[in-house]
Design a protein around this motif. Sequence first.
Motif, PDB file in Angstrom:
ATOM      1  N   GLN A  59       0.815  -1.218   0.000  1.00  0.00           N
ATOM      2  CA  GLN A  59       0.000   0.000   0.000  1.00  0.00           C
ATOM      3  C   GLN A  59       0.849   1.269   0.000  1.00  0.00           C
ATOM      4  O   GLN A  59       0.307   2.372  -0.044  1.00  0.00           O
ATOM      5  CB  GLN A  59      -0.919   0.007   1.228  1.00  0.00           C
ATOM      6  CG  GLN A  59      -2.051  -1.003   1.162  1.00  0.00           C
ATOM      7  CD  GLN A  59      -3.062  -0.792   2.265  1.00  0.00           C
ATOM      8  OE1 GLN A  59      -3.064   0.241   2.919  1.00  0.00           O
ATOM      9  NE2 GLN A  59      -3.925  -1.763   2.475  1.00  0.00           N
ATOM     10  N   LYS A  88      -3.138   5.921  -3.621  1.00  0.00           N
ATOM     11  CA  LYS A  88      -4.495   6.458  -3.646  1.00  0.00           C
ATOM     12  C   LYS A  88      -5.404   5.694  -4.601  1.00  0.00           C
ATOM     13  O   LYS A  88      -6.516   6.118  -4.876  1.00  0.00           O
ATOM     14  CB  LYS A  88      -4.465   7.932  -4.049  1.00  0.00           C
ATOM     15  CG  LYS A  88      -3.750   8.833  -3.045  1.00  0.00           C
ATOM     16  CD  LYS A  88      -3.782  10.263  -3.487  1.00  0.00           C
ATOM     17  CE  LYS A  88      -3.159  11.181  -2.453  1.00  0.00           C
ATOM     18  NZ  LYS A  88      -1.742  10.863  -2.194  1.00  0.00           N
ATOM     19  N   GLY A  89      -4.941   4.599  -5.139  1.00  0.00           N
ATOM     20  CA  GLY A  89      -5.768   3.835  -6.059  1.00  0.00           C
ATOM     21  C   GLY A  89      -5.487   4.177  -7.503  1.00  0.00           C
ATOM     22  O   GLY A  89      -4.708   5.066  -7.814  1.00  0.00           O
ATOM     23  N   GLY A  97      -8.582  -3.840  -8.972  1.00  0.00           N
ATOM     24  CA  GLY A  97      -8.125  -4.234  -7.641  1.00  0.00           C
ATOM     25  C   GLY A  97      -6.970  -5.207  -7.711  1.00  0.00           C
ATOM     26  O   GLY A  97      -6.442  -5.521  -8.780  1.00  0.00           O
ATOM     27  N   GLN A 114      -7.209  -5.112  -2.269  1.00  0.00           N
ATOM     28  CA  GLN A 114      -7.653  -3.740  -2.514  1.00  0.00           C
ATOM     29  C   GLN A 114      -8.625  -3.716  -3.691  1.00  0.00           C
ATOM     30  O   GLN A 114      -8.471  -4.483  -4.643  1.00  0.00           O
ATOM     31  CB  GLN A 114      -6.466  -2.814  -2.832  1.00  0.00           C
ATOM     32  CG  GLN A 114      -5.594  -2.460  -1.646  1.00  0.00           C
ATOM     33  CD  GLN A 114      -4.510  -3.488  -1.414  1.00  0.00           C
ATOM     34  OE1 GLN A 114      -3.981  -4.061  -2.354  1.00  0.00           O
ATOM     35  NE2 GLN A 114      -4.185  -3.734  -0.155  1.00  0.00           N
ATOM     36  N   VAL A 116     -10.845  -0.769  -6.173  1.00  0.00           N
ATOM     37  CA  VAL A 116     -11.063   0.636  -6.538  1.00  0.00           C
ATOM     38  C   VAL A 116     -12.188   0.701  -7.565  1.00  0.00           C
ATOM     39  O   VAL A 116     -12.213  -0.069  -8.529  1.00  0.00           O
ATOM     40  CB  VAL A 116      -9.781   1.267  -7.137  1.00  0.00           C
ATOM     41  CG1 VAL A 116     -10.035   2.733  -7.485  1.00  0.00           C
ATOM     42  CG2 VAL A 116      -8.618   1.141  -6.174  1.00  0.00           C
ATOM     43  N   GLN A 117     -13.122   1.613  -7.350  1.00  0.00           N
ATOM     44  CA  GLN A 117     -14.206   1.859  -8.295  1.00  0.00           C
ATOM     45  C   GLN A 117     -14.222   3.347  -8.626  1.00  0.00           C
ATOM     46  O   GLN A 117     -14.300   4.192  -7.721  1.00  0.00           O
ATOM     47  CB  GLN A 117     -15.547   1.449  -7.692  1.00  0.00           C
ATOM     48  CG  GLN A 117     -16.754   1.816  -8.544  1.00  0.00           C
ATOM     49  CD  GLN A 117     -16.828   1.018  -9.836  1.00  0.00           C
ATOM     50  OE1 GLN A 117     -16.845  -0.214  -9.820  1.00  0.00           O
ATOM     51  NE2 GLN A 117     -16.850   1.710 -10.974  1.00  0.00           N
ATOM     52  N   SER A 118     -14.124   3.688  -9.913  1.00  0.00           N
ATOM     53  CA  SER A 118     -14.046   5.082 -10.334  1.00  0.00           C
ATOM     54  C   SER A 118     -15.183   5.427 -11.274  1.00  0.00           C
ATOM     55  O   SER A 118     -15.571   4.630 -12.140  1.00  0.00           O
ATOM     56  CB  SER A 118     -12.712   5.360 -11.044  1.00  0.00           C
ATOM     57  OG  SER A 118     -11.635   5.163 -10.163  1.00  0.00           O
ATOM     58  N   GLN A 123     -14.643   8.644  -6.813  1.00  0.00           N
ATOM     59  CA  GLN A 123     -13.779   7.478  -6.737  1.00  0.00           C
ATOM     60  C   GLN A 123     -13.842   6.889  -5.331  1.00  0.00           C
ATOM     61  O   GLN A 123     -13.684   7.597  -4.332  1.00  0.00           O
ATOM     62  CB  GLN A 123     -12.325   7.838  -7.067  1.00  0.00           C
ATOM     63  CG  GLN A 123     -11.374   6.640  -6.975  1.00  0.00           C
ATOM     64  CD  GLN A 123      -9.943   7.015  -7.320  1.00  0.00           C
ATOM     65  OE1 GLN A 123      -9.719   7.864  -8.165  1.00  0.00           O
ATOM     66  NE2 GLN A 123      -8.994   6.393  -6.653  1.00  0.00           N
ATOM     67  N   SER A 125     -12.430   3.590  -2.862  1.00  0.00           N
ATOM     68  CA  SER A 125     -11.456   2.504  -2.750  1.00  0.00           C
ATOM     69  C   SER A 125     -11.512   1.930  -1.339  1.00  0.00           C
ATOM     70  O   SER A 125     -11.841   2.622  -0.374  1.00  0.00           O
ATOM     71  CB  SER A 125     -10.038   2.990  -3.074  1.00  0.00           C
ATOM     72  OG  SER A 125      -9.589   3.929  -2.122  1.00  0.00           O
ATOM     73  N   ASN A 174     -11.420   4.980   1.274  1.00  0.00           N
ATOM     74  CA  ASN A 174     -11.120   6.304   0.726  1.00  0.00           C
ATOM     75  C   ASN A 174     -12.250   6.742  -0.203  1.00  0.00           C
ATOM     76  O   ASN A 174     -12.792   5.923  -0.968  1.00  0.00           O
ATOM     77  CB  ASN A 174      -9.808   6.291  -0.065  1.00  0.00           C
ATOM     78  CG  ASN A 174      -8.618   5.987   0.808  1.00  0.00           C
ATOM     79  OD1 ASN A 174      -8.075   6.854   1.465  1.00  0.00           O
ATOM     80  ND2 ASN A 174      -8.205   4.731   0.814  1.00  0.00           N
TER      81      ASN A 174
END
Length: 337
Positions: A59, A88-89, A97, A114, A116-118, A123, A125, A174
């Motif tokens: 990370q 931060k993704g 991910g 992890q 992440v969806q944007s 956004q 995460s 986040n």
Amino acid sequence: GDILKNMPSVAMGGSPNHNRDIRYRGLGNAYTNVLINGRNAGATGNNRETVLDMIPASQIERIEIHSNPSSDYQADGINGVVNIVLKKGVPVPGPSGSVSFIVDNHDGYNGSAQLVQSWKKLQLSAGIDQLKRNADKFDLETLTKLNNDGTVKEIGDIQKDEIKSFQNTGVQFNLNYKPAKALDFRAEYMYGSQYEMKEVDELNLTLHPDRQFKKGTNRLETEDKWFNFHSIYLQSNLRMGKYGLLEGSLNTNISDEEKNKLRNDYNTNDQGVAQLLDGPKRQSEFELKTNNSWSPSVSYLFRRSNFQFKTGYQGFLTEYNSEKTVSNYNFNDNLFI
């Protein structure tokens, strides 16, 4: 912790295989301020001991060392600031991910995931990780005490076995939201916990100069320690014209640490066998620490060509409590006092 050990002018405290605190440029850990994403986090306690292995290396984006920090950083670290910057993704449309799992040859493991969806303006995460490590130690040493004339007074044979393990769990969320071109919001939540278990078996045999048995003691000690922290960070940025930026934020950390220790001291014979008829000396210790902090800030930045001006306000409120109780066991009444 493993990364920091290899950085110039940085040393790590703690027992082998357990990275606890940062000691920068040869000074003690109290002189170095440790930040995560430029802010104090719940992993930083009152004595600046940071449980660094609660942060998985996967990370971390980079680590910054500021030997002469500016006023943007809190003035706790008079020796310097170590800033751990987390990823931060991945800002790409749709979900993405990663999952990783590592095992070591000391029956430990480290797993993380992890996601992440944007979207166009939003956004999200989330990540979770768990680490288990064993840090056992086995020591055998002989100490010789001398008289003033240099002759041997007595000899001590000491055998110390320490079984130690700890398990960390970390969760992170986040959110980044940009409703307009000149305005954006950011929210972060981080939770971490650590459970540490330690068992110590120390045998101390004292011998005469001819190595005949004089006395022996055996200490058996168990210790359980729990550490938990919650970190919440809120930030908003507003661009004012072409050259100005107004920023407001609130950083909150809530942490607690609990420790239970039980110690038994026995007299032994020359073979190191405890003499149970003598009865052990039994002591119990309980310790509880809580450390809560709140830090609001607001700043204005003006930047144009090669000129930059920044001013602002930063407040700090810390609530720290510590409780410690030591009890000795009374075998006549069968209770701790």
